[in-house]
Scaffold this active site. Structure first.
Site, PDB file in Angstrom:
ATOM      1  N   ALA A  67      -4.016  -9.475   4.640  1.00 35.06           N
ATOM      2  CA  ALA A  67      -3.701  -8.919   3.318  1.00 35.06           C
ATOM      3  C   ALA A  67      -2.239  -8.519   3.203  1.00 35.06           C
ATOM      4  O   ALA A  67      -1.763  -8.221   2.110  1.00 35.06           O
ATOM      5  CB  ALA A  67      -4.582  -7.702   3.040  1.00 35.06           C
ATOM      6  N   ASN A  68      -1.528  -8.483   4.341  1.00 32.56           N
ATOM      7  CA  ASN A  68      -0.102  -8.124   4.333  1.00 32.56           C
ATOM      8  C   ASN A  68       0.163  -6.786   3.656  1.00 32.56           C
ATOM      9  O   ASN A  68       1.177  -6.608   2.979  1.00 32.56           O
ATOM     10  CB  ASN A  68       0.724  -9.240   3.684  1.00 32.56           C
ATOM     11  CG  ASN A  68       0.647 -10.540   4.452  1.00 32.56           C
ATOM     12  OD1 ASN A  68       1.094 -10.640   5.584  1.00 32.56           O
ATOM     13  ND2 ASN A  68       0.037 -11.550   3.849  1.00 32.56           N
ATOM     14  N   CYS A  69      -0.787  -5.858   3.827  1.00 29.45           N
ATOM     15  CA  CYS A  69      -0.672  -4.493   3.289  1.00 29.45           C
ATOM     16  C   CYS A  69      -0.581  -4.454   1.768  1.00 29.45           C
ATOM     17  O   CYS A  69      -0.125  -3.459   1.202  1.00 29.45           O
ATOM     18  CB  CYS A  69       0.524  -3.764   3.893  1.00 29.45           C
ATOM     19  SG  CYS A  69       0.362  -3.478   5.664  1.00 29.45           S
ATOM     20  N   ALA A  70      -0.999  -5.537   1.104  1.00 37.76           N
ATOM     21  CA  ALA A  70      -1.011  -5.567  -0.369  1.00 37.76           C
ATOM     22  C   ALA A  70      -2.457  -5.792  -0.804  1.00 37.76           C
ATOM     23  O   ALA A  70      -2.890  -6.919  -1.040  1.00 37.76           O
ATOM     24  CB  ALA A  70      -0.097  -6.658  -0.893  1.00 37.76           C
ATOM     25  N   SER A 122       0.820  -1.217   0.000  1.00 37.91           N
ATOM     26  CA  SER A 122       0.000   0.000   0.000  1.00 37.91           C
ATOM     27  C   SER A 122       0.852   1.265   0.000  1.00 37.91           C
ATOM     28  O   SER A 122       0.439   2.296  -0.552  1.00 37.91           O
ATOM     29  CB  SER A 122      -0.927   0.002   1.217  1.00 37.91           C
ATOM     30  OG  SER A 122      -1.873  -1.039   1.138  1.00 37.91           O
TER      31      SER A 122
END
Length: 408
Positions: free
Chosen positions: A361-364, A116
């Site tokens: 989501a692992n910031c993706a 992100s």
């Protein structure tokens, strides 16, 4: 490598824990922690206060860290290294600084695998000026499809930005080749690399790659929190407008309170008091990595991944677990246990096996466009891990059908 664990105080207190989340942040080495504490205990002054000895010593720490960082990534000038608070700060600084050259209908090319931090600043920039953010097509191994990229480049392309290594599937892009293709089409197209996932795991050479900008964080390289870096070619960096205005970066403010004169690089883009105690830690993190060698680190971690893959096959784990990136040569594993929410598995691994991995989501947020799932479990290996820990991980994955045991 067997002696490496001794550098991490984490294990002094948590010797039974297995840390498989280096992609989120690497554990901190004792030398880094000691350097931060030493600065706070023995100095603690502001590096802008060079009228006295302690202040000058603080400034020299910044200069040393900047010089070491320049050598670490093979930049041409120390002034091409800007200290920030982290990768997110660095990319926002860059996006803000480029706003004056991004025009309506210009195109910014990104991949759907981006963190992100390397998506939202560009989307925000594009929305504010009427530019367009477009997706770069990927190969089956999740790397950038170079032939497709060639066809996508056009006279409206202003910026291409992508991660050196994806923080989810761990795909490693050929930065030098991709940049060569872009620059041969139009040398003025800006190339920015998000190096957060690669900086502590493989050699970075900004001069050889011929990239324009690169962003990363110290906490991804066994270093302190709260320090990041923005590298830029000097003439391009010098054209950026600051994101923050304040002390240490201005030379003069006119009486009319309209005109002002900014300092030269790097101070021009480093307004305010820097995180000097953490910068002292940066020196030790770079020395630590250099003492081992990035090639040695990369080979060790890749071999851990190969060992894990071998054990997956031997134990037929793919019968009940979906692995998304076993064939990708990096130290990141992305997977889901079929029919089970990722957080239930991460909780199970933590409570029953003392294994720390990340789920979600692992910031993706656009990964679903690549692997058709919004959330997954990520395990990432580092030099502080070994094969015995992987054996325990495999044993845990064999028993995931009992994940409900820790919930009741």
């Amino acid at each position: 490598m067997k002696e490496i664990k001794k550098h991490f105080p984490f294990y002094d207190n948590e010797s039974d824990l297995i840390y498989f989340d280096s992609s989120a942040t690497s554990l901190k080495i004792k030398e880094v922690i000691d350097a931060e504490i030493k600065y706070l205990n023995e100095n603690g002054t502001n590096p802008h206060a060079v009228d006295y000895k302690k202040g000058f010593e603080a400034l020299e720490i910044i200069n040393q860290a900047r010089s070491l960082t320049k050598e670490f990534i093979n930049a041409k000038k120390a002034e091409e290294i800007i200290f920030t608070s982290g990768t997110t700060h660095s990319i926002n600084l860059l996006a803000n600084g480029l706003k004056k050259i991004i025009n309506k209908d210009d195109e910014i090319l990104v991949t759907e695998l981006e963190h992100s931090a390397n998506l939202l600043p560009w989307i925000s920039l594009a929305n504010s000026v009427g530019a367009k953010v477009k997706k770069i097509e990927l190969n089956k191994d999740f790397t950038i499809n170079i032939e497709s990229l060639k066809n996508q480049l056009n006279k409206k392309t202003k910026l291409v930005t992508f991660a050196s290594i994806s923080n989810t599937v761990g795909a490693k892009n050929n930065i030098k080749l991709i940049t060569k293709v872009i620059k041969e089409f139009n040398n003025n197209i800006i190339v920015h690399i998000d190096a957060a996932q690669s900086i502590g795991h493989m050699k970075s050479d900004v001069t050889d790659w011929n990239i324009d900008f690169m962003s990363w964080s110290a906490h991804k390289m066994y270093g302190p929190f709260g320090v990041g870096f923005l590298y830029g070619k000097y003439h391009l960096l010098n054209d950026l407008e600051p994101l923050f205005y304040g002390g240490g970066m201005s030379l003069k403010i006119e009486e009319d309170l309209v005109k002002y004169t900014l300092a030269t690089l790097p101070e021009k883009l480093e307004g305010g008091t820097p995180n000097i105690s953490a910068i002292a830690g940066v020196i030790e993190s770079i020395k630590f990595i250099n003492s081992i060698g990035l090639n040695e680190i990369e080979n060790y971690e890749v071999n851990l991944k190969k060992y894990f893959n071998k054990k997956v096959k031997e134990n037929n784990l793919e019968n009940h677990i979906t692995f998304y990136n076993l064939d990708v040569e990096s130290s990141i594993i992305l997977f889901n246990v079929k029919g089970v929410n990722p957080q239930d598995i991460t909780n199970f691994l933590d409570h029953k096996y003392n294994i720390l991995v990340r789920g979600g989501a692992n910031c993706a947020r656009r990964i679903e466009g690549v692997i058709k799932t919004k959330i997954a479990i990520r395990a990432s290996f580092g030099i502080n891990n070994d094969k015995a820990e992987i054996d325990k991980f495999i044993e845990a994955l064999k028993n995931t059908n009992s994940f409900l045991d820790v919930l009741f």
